[in-house]
Motif scaffolding. Structure first.
Motif, PDB file in Angstrom:
ATOM      1  N   ILE A  84      -4.214   3.855   5.285  1.00 23.15           N
ATOM      2  CA  ILE A  84      -3.010   3.929   4.452  1.00 23.15           C
ATOM      3  C   ILE A  84      -2.081   5.015   4.990  1.00 23.15           C
ATOM      4  CG2 ILE A  84      -2.108   4.457   2.148  1.00 23.15           C
ATOM      5  CD1 ILE A  84      -4.575   3.212   0.943  1.00 23.15           C
ATOM      6  N   ARG A  85      -2.647   6.174   5.325  1.00 23.54           N
ATOM      7  CA  ARG A  85      -1.830   7.263   5.880  1.00 23.54           C
ATOM      8  C   ARG A  85      -1.140   6.818   7.170  1.00 23.54           C
ATOM      9  NH1 ARG A  85      -3.469  11.658   7.744  1.00 23.54           N
ATOM     10  NH2 ARG A  85      -1.817  12.875   6.811  1.00 23.54           N
ATOM     11  N   GLN A  86      -1.916   6.163   8.039  1.00 26.56           N
ATOM     12  CA  GLN A  86      -1.347   5.754   9.320  1.00 26.56           C
ATOM     13  C   GLN A  86      -0.237   4.718   9.136  1.00 26.56           C
ATOM     14  OE1 GLN A  86      -1.722   7.394  12.054  1.00 26.56           O
ATOM     15  NE2 GLN A  86      -3.240   8.696  11.046  1.00 26.56           N
ATOM     16  N   ALA A  87      -0.430   3.799   8.164  1.00 25.75           N
ATOM     17  CA  ALA A  87       0.599   2.782   7.898  1.00 25.75           C
ATOM     18  C   ALA A  87       1.879   3.454   7.396  1.00 25.75           C
ATOM     19  CB  ALA A  87       0.085   1.764   6.879  1.00 25.75           C
ATOM     20  N   LEU A  88       1.737   4.441   6.522  1.00 26.04           N
ATOM     21  CA  LEU A  88       2.910   5.152   5.989  1.00 26.04           C
ATOM     22  C   LEU A  88       3.606   5.953   7.091  1.00 26.04           C
ATOM     23  CD1 LEU A  88       1.487   6.437   2.584  1.00 26.04           C
ATOM     24  CD2 LEU A  88       3.275   4.711   2.903  1.00 26.04           C
TER      25      LEU A  88
ATOM     26  N   TRP B  31      -3.351   7.152  -4.292  1.00 25.47           N
ATOM     27  CA  TRP B  31      -3.123   6.154  -3.256  1.00 25.47           C
ATOM     28  C   TRP B  31      -3.590   4.812  -3.797  1.00 25.47           C
ATOM     29  CZ3 TRP B  31      -7.541   3.654  -2.053  1.00 25.47           C
ATOM     30  CH2 TRP B  31      -8.751   4.320  -2.256  1.00 25.47           C
ATOM     31  N   GLY B  32      -3.022   3.770  -3.279  1.00 19.96           N
ATOM     32  CA  GLY B  32      -3.420   2.467  -3.777  1.00 19.96           C
ATOM     33  C   GLY B  32      -3.035   1.353  -2.838  1.00 19.96           C
ATOM     34  N   THR B  33      -3.742   0.236  -2.993  1.00 18.32           N
ATOM     35  CA  THR B  33      -3.430  -0.967  -2.238  1.00 18.32           C
ATOM     36  C   THR B  33      -3.534  -2.158  -3.174  1.00 18.32           C
ATOM     37  OG1 THR B  33      -4.354  -0.040  -0.208  1.00 18.32           O
ATOM     38  CG2 THR B  33      -4.073  -2.415  -0.272  1.00 18.32           C
ATOM     39  N   GLU B  34      -2.523  -3.007  -3.135  1.00 15.38           N
ATOM     40  CA  GLU B  34      -2.580  -4.281  -3.843  1.00 15.38           C
ATOM     41  C   GLU B  34      -2.473  -5.369  -2.803  1.00 15.38           C
ATOM     42  OE1 GLU B  34       0.013  -5.259  -7.185  1.00 15.38           O
ATOM     43  OE2 GLU B  34       0.097  -3.095  -7.584  1.00 15.38           O
ATOM     44  N   GLY B  35      -3.397  -6.318  -2.868  1.00 15.57           N
ATOM     45  CA  GLY B  35      -3.369  -7.419  -1.919  1.00 15.57           C
ATOM     46  C   GLY B  35      -3.289  -8.741  -2.653  1.00 15.57           C
ATOM     47  N   ALA B  36      -2.552  -9.688  -2.101  1.00 13.33           N
ATOM     48  CA  ALA B  36      -2.476 -11.018  -2.712  1.00 13.33           C
ATOM     49  C   ALA B  36      -2.253 -12.054  -1.624  1.00 13.33           C
ATOM     50  CB  ALA B  36      -1.354 -11.081  -3.738  1.00 13.33           C
ATOM     51  N   CYS B  37      -3.105 -13.067  -1.644  1.00 13.86           N
ATOM     52  CA  CYS B  37      -2.953 -14.174  -0.702  1.00 13.86           C
ATOM     53  C   CYS B  37      -1.902 -15.142  -1.235  1.00 13.86           C
ATOM     54  CB  CYS B  37      -4.284 -14.892  -0.513  1.00 13.86           C
ATOM     55  SG  CYS B  37      -4.143 -16.294   0.622  1.00 13.86           S
ATOM     56  N   GLN B  38      -1.093 -15.658  -0.337  1.00 15.25           N
ATOM     57  CA  GLN B  38      -0.032 -16.591  -0.723  1.00 15.25           C
ATOM     58  C   GLN B  38      -0.562 -18.015  -0.873  1.00 15.25           C
ATOM     59  OE1 GLN B  38       3.200 -14.999  -1.260  1.00 15.25           O
ATOM     60  NE2 GLN B  38       1.519 -13.534  -1.191  1.00 15.25           N
ATOM     61  N   SER B  39      -1.804 -18.270  -0.425  1.00 16.46           N
ATOM     62  CA  SER B  39      -2.306 -19.651  -0.406  1.00 16.46           C
ATOM     63  C   SER B  39      -3.565 -19.883  -1.224  1.00 16.46           C
ATOM     64  CB  SER B  39      -2.618 -20.081   1.034  1.00 16.46           C
ATOM     65  OG  SER B  39      -1.697 -19.550   1.940  1.00 16.46           O
ATOM     66  N   CYS B  40      -4.248 -18.812  -1.652  1.00 15.82           N
ATOM     67  CA  CYS B  40      -5.470 -18.979  -2.428  1.00 15.82           C
ATOM     68  C   CYS B  40      -5.551 -17.868  -3.470  1.00 15.82           C
ATOM     69  CB  CYS B  40      -6.695 -19.015  -1.496  1.00 15.82           C
ATOM     70  SG  CYS B  40      -7.267 -17.396  -0.950  1.00 15.82           S
TER      71      CYS B  40
ATOM     72  N   GLN C 152      -7.135   1.544  -6.426  1.00 14.71           N
ATOM     73  CA  GLN C 152      -6.359   2.764  -6.614  1.00 14.71           C
ATOM     74  C   GLN C 152      -7.282   3.937  -6.896  1.00 14.71           C
ATOM     75  OE1 GLN C 152      -2.253   3.155  -8.440  1.00 14.71           O
ATOM     76  NE2 GLN C 152      -3.522   3.635 -10.210  1.00 14.71           N
ATOM     77  N   ASP C 153      -6.937   5.083  -6.361  1.00 12.80           N
ATOM     78  CA  ASP C 153      -7.724   6.275  -6.619  1.00 12.80           C
ATOM     79  C   ASP C 153      -6.829   7.483  -6.360  1.00 12.80           C
ATOM     80  OD1 ASP C 153      -9.872   7.824  -7.328  1.00 12.80           O
ATOM     81  OD2 ASP C 153     -11.183   7.137  -5.722  1.00 12.80           O
ATOM     82  N   PHE C 154      -7.322   8.659  -6.746  1.00 12.30           N
ATOM     83  CA  PHE C 154      -6.544   9.865  -6.485  1.00 12.30           C
ATOM     84  C   PHE C 154      -7.418  10.900  -5.807  1.00 12.30           C
ATOM     85  CE2 PHE C 154      -8.453  12.627  -9.599  1.00 12.30           C
ATOM     86  CZ  PHE C 154      -8.901  11.777 -10.595  1.00 12.30           C
ATOM     87  N   GLY C 155      -6.742  11.924  -5.248  1.00 11.81           N
ATOM     88  CA  GLY C 155      -7.462  13.005  -4.593  1.00 11.81           C
ATOM     89  C   GLY C 155      -6.949  13.221  -3.185  1.00 11.81           C
ATOM     90  N   ASP C 156      -7.633  14.110  -2.485  1.00  8.50           N
ATOM     91  CA  ASP C 156      -7.186  14.494  -1.152  1.00  8.50           C
ATOM     92  C   ASP C 156      -7.489  13.444  -0.090  1.00  8.50           C
ATOM     93  OD1 ASP C 156      -5.906  16.842  -1.560  1.00  8.50           O
ATOM     94  OD2 ASP C 156      -7.662  18.101  -1.257  1.00  8.50           O
TER      95      ASP C 156
ATOM     96  N   THR D  79       0.833  -1.186   0.000  1.00  5.85           N
ATOM     97  CA  THR D  79       0.000   0.000   0.000  1.00  5.85           C
ATOM     98  C   THR D  79       0.868   1.237   0.000  1.00  5.85           C
ATOM     99  OG1 THR D  79      -1.919   0.974   1.096  1.00  5.85           O
ATOM    100  CG2 THR D  79      -0.233   0.115   2.530  1.00  5.85           C
ATOM    101  N   GLY D  80       0.353   2.340  -0.522  1.00  4.53           N
ATOM    102  CA  GLY D  80       1.160   3.548  -0.517  1.00  4.53           C
ATOM    103  C   GLY D  80       0.533   4.682  -1.289  1.00  4.53           C
ATOM    104  N   GLN D  81       1.317   5.745  -1.422  1.00  9.33           N
ATOM    105  CA  GLN D  81       0.903   6.941  -2.145  1.00  9.33           C
ATOM    106  C   GLN D  81       1.979   7.293  -3.158  1.00  9.33           C
ATOM    107  OE1 GLN D  81       0.751   9.574   1.322  1.00  9.33           O
ATOM    108  NE2 GLN D  81      -1.442   9.846   1.019  1.00  9.33           N
ATOM    109  N   HIS D  82       1.579   7.914  -4.268  1.00 12.05           N
ATOM    110  CA  HIS D  82       2.563   8.486  -5.183  1.00 12.05           C
ATOM    111  C   HIS D  82       1.964   9.693  -5.895  1.00 12.05           C
ATOM    112  CE1 HIS D  82       0.456   5.868  -8.148  1.00 12.05           C
ATOM    113  NE2 HIS D  82       0.803   6.789  -9.015  1.00 12.05           N
ATOM    114  N   ILE D  83       2.835  10.459  -6.536  1.00 12.92           N
ATOM    115  CA  ILE D  83       2.380  11.613  -7.321  1.00 12.92           C
ATOM    116  C   ILE D  83       2.452  11.244  -8.789  1.00 12.92           C
ATOM    117  CG2 ILE D  83       2.847  14.011  -7.958  1.00 12.92           C
ATOM    118  CD1 ILE D  83       3.995  14.420  -5.153  1.00 12.92           C
ATOM    119  N   GLY D  84       1.353  11.415  -9.500  1.00 13.06           N
ATOM    120  CA  GLY D  84       1.318  11.154 -10.940  1.00 13.06           C
ATOM    121  C   GLY D  84       0.455  12.201 -11.619  1.00 13.06           C
ATOM    122  N   GLY D  85       1.001  12.858 -12.635  1.00 12.00           N
ATOM    123  CA  GLY D  85       0.239  13.877 -13.349  1.00 12.00           C
ATOM    124  C   GLY D  85      -0.195  15.026 -12.451  1.00 12.00           C
ATOM    125  N   GLY D  86       0.626  15.343 -11.460  1.00 13.59           N
ATOM    126  CA  GLY D  86       0.307  16.454 -10.563  1.00 13.59           C
ATOM    127  C   GLY D  86      -0.748  16.126  -9.528  1.00 13.59           C
TER     128      GLY D  86
END
Ligand SMILES: [Zn+2]
Length: 144
Positions: free
Chosen positions: A60-64, A34-43, A50-54, A23-30
């Protein structure tokens, strides 16, 4: 690219296996993305969100912030004209003039605090208007 992420290991609700979240944040096109990708290792459970805006989701903010610490944006010349500062703040956040003034006062007095990507987004707008800024982080200070 300006980005910051964190990897979290949790439990898959479907099978009880190990679920890895990137999970994380990035700047793209000004914009701030923010986005999260999840994947289970067993199933086959996997998703991408993913989305953008304020409104980055608070978890996600707290994790960062927990992983990387907050960043602080400061003006290199707080006594300089507030006009370009107000213009930049209004452009970034679509603020009313009153709210931009309040934010500019905080920026002048103590600096603005947020995640590294949030602070960099504001910093890039301020630099665009030739306002000198520094971004202080727990991994070092950059003067630009
Ligand atoms: Zn699973």
């Amino acid at each position: 690219m300006i980005s910051q992420g964190v990897t979290i290991t949790t439990r898959c609700e479907a099978c009880g296996g190990v679920l890895i979240l990137d999970t994380g944040q990035h700047i793209g096109g000004g914009r701030l993305w923010w986005g999260t990708e999840g994947a289970c290792q067993s199933c086959p459970v996997a998703w991408c969100d993913q989305d953008f805006g304020d409104a980055t989701p608070e978890e996600i903010r707290q994790a960062l912030l927990a992983e990387h610490g907050p960043a602080r944006l400061r003006l290199t010349a707080p006594e300089a004209s507030a006009v370009p500062v107000l213009r930049a703040l209004r452009e970034v956040h679509g603020l009313s003039l009153a709210r931009a003034r309040a934010m500019a006062n905080v920026l002048k007095a103590t600096g603005l605090v947020g995640t590294f990507v949030e602070v960099e987004l504001v910093a890039s707008r301020l630099r665009h208007h030739s306002v000198g800024v520094t971004v202080e982080t727990s991994f070092g200070s950059r003067r630009l």
